[in-house]
Design an enzyme around this catalytic site. Structure first.
Site, mmCIF file in Angstrom:
data_model
loop_
_atom_site.group_PDB
_atom_site.id
_atom_site.type_symbol
_atom_site.label_atom_id
_atom_site.label_comp_id
_atom_site.label_asym_id
_atom_site.label_seq_id
_atom_site.Cartn_x
_atom_site.Cartn_y
_atom_site.Cartn_z
ATOM 1 N N LYS A 1 51.046 33.335 -9.632
ATOM 2 C CA LYS A 1 50.512 33.950 -10.748
ATOM 3 C C LYS A 1 49.882 35.382 -10.149
ATOM 4 O O LYS A 1 49.822 35.470 -8.948
ATOM 5 C CB LYS A 1 49.185 33.422 -11.225
ATOM 6 C CG LYS A 1 48.600 33.673 -12.451
ATOM 7 C CD LYS A 1 49.355 32.709 -13.546
ATOM 8 C CE LYS A 1 48.879 32.997 -14.995
ATOM 9 N NZ LYS A 1 49.461 31.719 -15.945
HETATM 10 N N1 LIG Z 1 51.053 33.856 -23.123
HETATM 11 C C1 LIG Z 1 51.563 32.488 -22.624
HETATM 12 O O1 LIG Z 1 52.692 32.117 -22.905
HETATM 13 C C2 LIG Z 1 50.668 31.696 -22.060
HETATM 14 C C3 LIG Z 1 49.282 31.707 -21.906
HETATM 15 N N2 LIG Z 1 48.370 30.618 -21.302
HETATM 16 C C4 LIG Z 1 47.041 30.756 -21.273
HETATM 17 O O2 LIG Z 1 46.683 30.991 -22.552
HETATM 18 C C5 LIG Z 1 45.298 31.644 -22.650
HETATM 19 C C6 LIG Z 1 45.406 32.829 -23.388
HETATM 20 O O3 LIG Z 1 46.537 33.482 -23.178
HETATM 21 P P1 LIG Z 1 47.047 34.521 -24.255
HETATM 22 O O4 LIG Z 1 47.196 33.966 -25.546
HETATM 23 O O5 LIG Z 1 48.548 35.038 -23.643
HETATM 24 O O6 LIG Z 1 46.191 35.912 -23.883
HETATM 25 P P2 LIG Z 1 46.017 37.186 -25.194
HETATM 26 O O7 LIG Z 1 45.646 38.140 -24.398
HETATM 27 O O8 LIG Z 1 47.137 37.188 -26.010
HETATM 28 O O9 LIG Z 1 44.558 36.366 -26.127
HETATM 29 C C7 LIG Z 1 43.348 35.858 -25.473
HETATM 30 C C8 LIG Z 1 42.634 35.618 -26.650
HETATM 31 O O10 LIG Z 1 41.550 35.207 -26.244
HETATM 32 C C9 LIG Z 1 40.242 35.837 -26.823
HETATM 33 N N3 LIG Z 1 39.182 35.745 -25.853
HETATM 34 C C10 LIG Z 1 39.056 36.301 -24.493
HETATM 35 N N4 LIG Z 1 37.782 36.028 -24.159
HETATM 36 C C11 LIG Z 1 37.208 35.132 -25.127
HETATM 37 C C12 LIG Z 1 35.996 34.466 -24.985
HETATM 38 N N5 LIG Z 1 34.992 34.490 -24.119
HETATM 39 N N6 LIG Z 1 35.685 33.844 -26.591
HETATM 40 C C13 LIG Z 1 36.552 33.708 -27.266
HETATM 41 N N7 LIG Z 1 38.027 34.341 -27.420
HETATM 42 C C14 LIG Z 1 38.008 35.204 -26.052
HETATM 43 C C15 LIG Z 1 40.857 37.388 -26.878
HETATM 44 O O11 LIG Z 1 39.986 37.907 -27.941
HETATM 45 C C16 LIG Z 1 42.250 37.100 -27.392
HETATM 46 O O12 LIG Z 1 42.145 36.648 -28.949
HETATM 47 C C17 LIG Z 1 45.155 31.958 -20.976
HETATM 48 O O13 LIG Z 1 44.288 30.890 -20.398
HETATM 49 C C18 LIG Z 1 46.469 31.958 -20.421
HETATM 50 O O14 LIG Z 1 46.543 31.793 -19.035
HETATM 51 C C19 LIG Z 1 49.144 29.669 -20.771
HETATM 52 C C20 LIG Z 1 50.332 29.351 -20.897
HETATM 53 C C21 LIG Z 1 51.247 30.403 -21.252
HETATM 54 O O1 LIG Z 2 56.229 32.045 -18.922
HETATM 55 C C1 LIG Z 2 56.136 31.984 -17.964
HETATM 56 O O2 LIG Z 2 56.972 32.158 -16.920
HETATM 57 C C2 LIG Z 2 54.625 31.803 -17.394
HETATM 58 C C3 LIG Z 2 53.632 31.780 -18.407
HETATM 59 C C4 LIG Z 2 52.108 31.327 -17.900
HETATM 60 O O3 LIG Z 2 51.773 32.310 -17.058
HETATM 61 C C5 LIG Z 2 51.431 30.293 -17.823
HETATM 62 O O4 LIG Z 2 52.343 29.302 -18.462
HETATM 63 O O5 LIG Z 2 50.374 30.024 -17.617
#
Ligand SMILES: NC(=O)C1=CN([C@@H]2O[C@H](COP(=O)(O)OP(=O)(O)OC[C@H]3O[C@@H](n4cnc5c(N)ncnc54)[C@H](O)[C@@H]3O)[C@@H](O)[C@H]2O)C=CC1
Ligand SMILES: O=C(O)CCC(=O)C(=O)O
Length: 426
Positions: free
Chosen positions: A116
């Site tokens: 990461k």
């Molecule tokens: N993008 C991906 O493919 C993956 C993401 N994740 C995990 O999912 C989670 C979200 O990631 P993404 O959707 O990619 O990020 P993103 O940046 O696209 O969205 C994050 C969202 O959470 C909101 N947020 C931030 N702090 C907050 C709080 N205190 N209370 C409520 N909402 C809050 C933001 O306003 C935004 O809507 C993270 O933990 C990330 O590590 C896990 C697997 C894959």
């Molecule tokens: O798509 C990937 O390779 C990793 C996504 C990721 O950071 C996660 O699953 O938390």
């Protein structure tokens, strides 16, 4: 026979994601009965890099950001994991997230280790130009870390296809040729995969529907609340609604939005994209706080924002029958006992959100063979992988009489430890 390792002192937050990860790892390692040598081999990150990144801001001022990349393990294959841009990024968080990647790839049985990266910065306060300079500088600093056979980054909180395009371009320039397989989650025109954008939310939906099936819940009579309306939460909300679930609440950093008859997710997505990624001002719903969202009387709670939002202070107030973890580490270890005691079924992060890395793997495979798969093939294969992984973890939880979370760690640790033994080396 023990192995000595001097642990760097962890940052003493109220909740520390590294401590949460380690306490589950310790419990599963004990149940599996792995040796002390193997315990340390699996625990200690393979590589941890910290870089200083001086960036010229639009004002002309030079600001130095701290960037991290932790490779937790490359036992199953090249390391894989996203890059996070967030003010709260720190080394212990990145170390926990890197280890979770190792366990996640093992749970879904894809040939990657875990890594990461992150930069402590606030993307909401930076211009596009500043973000681009930061991402390019980070890539240059990590040229000897990244590589299609070494360590393959992807998006995480605060980053997306645009940032992955900059990374690919900067890496390719340094190598003197186009290397699109160095990063996944790219825009389609640069070799991104169909389905990657929605993949994590889609996997969350497959996991939620599989769990509903076990509890004999009918999706058409099921309600959900989703915290975080970014890449993961938004697509999970959309797909759950498409499968009949009434999504009563959503939220982002601007706060929560509640409608007991169900929120129109398509309208919320349209609003968000016209409003610079924020739900601020969205109407058609009552305003609630993020804290209130967590304790709503819904059937399914999907935390899809960040770590430790469910903790010992609020776990007792959760009313949902199941929690499907879209985010990494949304439940701190201090809340596990309370949640389990209430009989809430938790589909843990390292299983529930693995759809993203699964389609990232497909993207990397397509880049390497120079061919593009259609969306139907990608979705079918990803859904199968998620369903098989869910069943594997569910069976393991029955066999060991433990929670789905501990079962997922057992599946993962067993897989990585046995692969290490095959490779030899100690
Ligand atoms: N993008 C991906 O493919 C993956 C993401 N994740 C995990 O999912 C989670 C979200 O990631 P993404 O959707 O990619 O990020 P993103 O940046 O696209 O969205 C994050 C969202 O959470 C909101 N947020 C931030 N702090 C907050 C709080 N205190 N209370 C409520 N909402 C809050 C933001 O306003 C935004 O809507 C993270 O933990 C990330 O590590 C896990 C697997 C894959
Ligand atoms: O798509 C990937 O390779 C990793 C996504 C990721 O950071 C996660 O699953 O938390």
């Amino acid at each position: 026979m023990g192995m000595a390792y001097i642990e760097p002192a962890p940052i003493k937050d109220k909740e520390n994601p590294l401590e949460s990860m380690m306490s589950r790892f310790d419990a599963a390692a004990r149940l599996l009965g792995i040796t002390e040598e193997m315990y340390h081999i699996l625990k200690v990150p393979a590589r941890q890099v910290i870089v200083g990144l001086p960036i010229t801001m639009d004002s002309g001022e030079i600001k130095v950001f701290e960037g991290y990349r932790v490779i937790h393990s490359n036992i199953l294959g090249p390391a894989k994991g996203g890059i996070r841009f967030d003010p709260g990024v720190h080394l212990d968080e990145v170390r926990a997230l890197a280890a979770w990647m190792t366990w996640k790839c093992a749970v879904v049985d894809i040939p990657y280790g875990g890594a990461k990266g992150g930069i402590a910065c606030n993307p909401r306060e930076m211009s596009v130009g500043e973000m681009e300079r930061l991402m390019r500088q980070y890539t240059v600093a990590m040229l000897d870390v990244f590589g299609p056979d070494k360590d393959i980054p992807a998006p995480d909180m605060g980053t997306g296809p645009r940032e992955m395009a900059w990374l690919m371009d900067e890496y390719s320039k340094a190598k003197g040729m186009t290397v699109n397989s160095v990063v996944t989650g790219k825009p389609l025109v640069l070799g991104g995969s169909l389905g990657r954008t929605e993949a994590t939310g889609r996997g969350v939906t497959v996991a939620a529907l599989s769990a509903m099936d076990k509890l004999r819940m009918n999706p058409y009579r099921t309600s959900a609340a989703i915290q975080g309306f970014g890449n993961v939460g938004m697509h999970a909300a959309d797909l759950l609604q498409e499968r009949g679930v009434t999504v009563q609440a959503i939220s982002d950093i601007s706060g929560g939005y509640y409608n007991d008859r169900g929120i129109d997710i398509t309208a919320a997505m349209t609003y968000r994209s016209a409003n610079n990624g924020s739900l601020e001002g969205f109407n058609g719903a009552e305003r609630i706080s993020n804290e209130e969202l967590l304790s709503l009387p819904v059937d399914v709670l999907v935390p899809a924002a960040k770590e430790d939002v469910i903790n010992q202070d609020n776990a007792a107030s959760i009313q949902a029958r199941m929690i499907v973890e879209g985010a990494n580490g949304p439940t701190s270890a201090s809340a596990d006992e309370i949640i389990n005691g209430k009989g809430i079924l938790v589909v843990p992060d390292i299983l529930a959100n693995a759809g993203g890395v699964t389609v990232s793997y497909f993207e990397w495979v397509q880049n390497r063979i120079g061919y593009k798969w259609n969306l139907d093939r990608i979705n079918r294969r990803a859904d199968r992988i998620m369903k098989d992984a869910f069943d594997r973890v569910f069976e393991t939880s029955k066999k060991y009489q433990v929670s789905m979370r501990l079962a997922a760690y057992i599946v993962a640790i067993d897989k990585v430890a046995s692969t290490y033994k095959y490779r030899g080396g100690y």
